[in-house]
Write a protein that holds these residues in place. Structure first.
Motif, PDB file in Angstrom:
ATOM      1  N   LYS A  12      10.536  -4.906  -3.774  1.00  0.00           N
ATOM      2  CA  LYS A  12      11.876  -4.458  -4.217  1.00  0.00           C
ATOM      3  C   LYS A  12      12.859  -5.613  -4.015  1.00  0.00           C
ATOM      4  O   LYS A  12      12.551  -6.755  -4.352  1.00  0.00           O
ATOM      5  N   TYR A  14      13.994  -6.295  -0.868  1.00  0.00           N
ATOM      6  CA  TYR A  14      14.033  -6.398   0.602  1.00  0.00           C
ATOM      7  C   TYR A  14      14.158  -7.851   1.056  1.00  0.00           C
ATOM      8  O   TYR A  14      14.720  -8.112   2.111  1.00  0.00           O
ATOM      9  N   HIS A  99       9.747   2.358 -12.680  1.00  0.00           N
ATOM     10  CA  HIS A  99       9.974   2.748 -11.284  1.00  0.00           C
ATOM     11  C   HIS A  99      11.180   3.697 -11.220  1.00  0.00           C
ATOM     12  O   HIS A  99      12.172   3.491 -11.933  1.00  0.00           O
ATOM     13  N   GLY A 217       4.639   5.932  -2.421  1.00  0.00           N
ATOM     14  CA  GLY A 217       5.649   6.786  -1.781  1.00  0.00           C
ATOM     15  C   GLY A 217       5.316   6.976  -0.320  1.00  0.00           C
ATOM     16  O   GLY A 217       4.440   7.764   0.033  1.00  0.00           O
ATOM     17  N   SER A 218       5.986   6.167   0.551  1.00  0.00           N
ATOM     18  CA  SER A 218       5.816   6.274   2.012  1.00  0.00           C
ATOM     19  C   SER A 218       4.375   6.046   2.474  1.00  0.00           C
ATOM     20  O   SER A 218       3.940   6.650   3.455  1.00  0.00           O
ATOM     21  N   ILE A 238       2.944  -0.041  -2.589  1.00  0.00           N
ATOM     22  CA  ILE A 238       3.522   0.061  -1.238  1.00  0.00           C
ATOM     23  C   ILE A 238       4.858  -0.678  -1.175  1.00  0.00           C
ATOM     24  O   ILE A 238       4.923  -1.877  -1.476  1.00  0.00           O
TER      25      ILE A 238
HETATM   26  P1  PGA Z   1       7.950   3.074  -0.187  1.00  0.00           P
HETATM   27  O1  PGA Z   1       8.239   2.655  -1.697  1.00  0.00           O
HETATM   28  O2  PGA Z   1       6.533   2.674   0.112  1.00  0.00           O
HETATM   29  O3  PGA Z   1       8.961   2.278   0.615  1.00  0.00           O
HETATM   30  O4  PGA Z   1       8.153   4.545  -0.087  1.00  0.00           O
HETATM   31  C1  PGA Z   1       7.236   2.755  -2.671  1.00  0.00           C
HETATM   32  C2  PGA Z   1       7.804   2.365  -4.010  1.00  0.00           C
HETATM   33  O5  PGA Z   1       8.971   2.692  -4.286  1.00  0.00           O
HETATM   34  O6  PGA Z   1       7.106   1.729  -4.815  1.00  0.00           O
END
Ligand code: PGA
Length: 261
Positions: A12, A14, A99, A217-218, A238
């Motif tokens: 992302k 980050y 996304h 997702g997490s 991830i």
């Molecule tokens: P996350 O994000 O692992 O921080 O939940 C996954 C993503 O949005 O691709």
């Protein structure tokens, strides 16, 4: 037969430029070793400016570099956009599209996403198509209805032009919006149903494509082994956890081993 998995690190925004380069150089040998494991593929997805330096750093290794988005145009007056051809020329092998953070913040529609999907395939880049429902749709039992809408155009594209890109992996990442960054994940039963359904949709046209199904997702060290064992899931997208190399490495190793020890 032992399952093979693809682990896609979605950084992302980050990391800034220096942080991305530090991550890659500090962990260089370990990242290369992960990608050398026989049943793991590793794809790192940094922001646009880091794509080219990272493809150079990982040249002649099995580590792949993917983009986080691309334009739905091929060329022209589209300030700030990057086309699929440029991604290809920089050495990117894949690109995330659809996304939920882009659908939401940039009002991206399924039509735009399907244009991107086709353009990526034309340029020999694997699309990583994200699909997933909102929490409200999940609570109202509308998951399959929502992801059907998000999937149907790309399945059509593949069905009429599958021969053109025979063999190129096409990734479908099921990422429920309510699980991204929330620490929540769906139950095994739900995931079994959803991934069996996704698999059935992609097989409808008897296409000869190399579909790969990912969960996102997490994903973390605690849940990766459980989720990795769900039928049809052969990888993860991830976010946060991929920005800490030790945790990312643990997720990869525990998933392919099938246990946390
Ligand atoms: P996350 O994000 O692992 O921080 O939940 C996954 C993503 O949005 O691709």
């Amino acid at each position: 037969m032992k399952k093979s998995y693809t682990f896609i690190a979605n950084w992302k925004m980050y990391f800034d430029f220096n942080e991305s380069m530090n991550y890659a150089t500090k962990n260089l040998d370990s990242i290369i070793s992960l990608a050398d494991l026989s049943n793991a593929s590793i794809i790192l997805c940094p922001s646009f400016p880091m794509l080219y330096p990272l493809t150079q750093i990982f040249r002649q290794t099995k580590v792949q570099i993917g983009a986080q988005n691309c334009s739905d145009h091929t060329k022209g007056p589209f300030t700030g956009q990057v086309c699929a051809k440029t991604l290809n020329q920089m050495g990117c092998k894949s690109c995330i599209i659809g996304h939920s953070e882009i659908r939401r913040y940039k009002s991206e529609t399924d039509e735009m996403i399907s244009k991107k999907f086709e353009m990526l395939l034309d340029d020999g880049i694997s699309p990583i198509l994200c699909i997933g429902e909102s929490e409200l749709d999940y609570k109202n039992g509308k998951t399959l209805e929502v992801i059907n809408e998000q999937l149907k155009r790309v399945i059509e594209i593949v069905s009429y032009s599958a021969k053109k890109f025979n063999g190129l992996p096409i990734y479908i990442a099921y990422e429920p919006e309510w699980c991204i960054g929330s620490g929540k994940t769906p139950s095994n039963d739900k995931l079994e149903t959803i991934f069996a359904w996704i698999n059935a949709q992609t097989q409808k046209h008897h296409s000869i494509s190399n579909w790969q199904f990912l969960y996102g997702g997490s994903v973390d060290v605690e849940n990766a082994v459980r989720i990795g064992q769900i039928s049809y899931i052969n990888g993860f997208l991830i976010g946060k956890m991929s920005t800490n190399f030790e945790l990312f490495e643990k997720i990869v190793k525990s998933t392919i081993l099938g246990n946390n020890n």
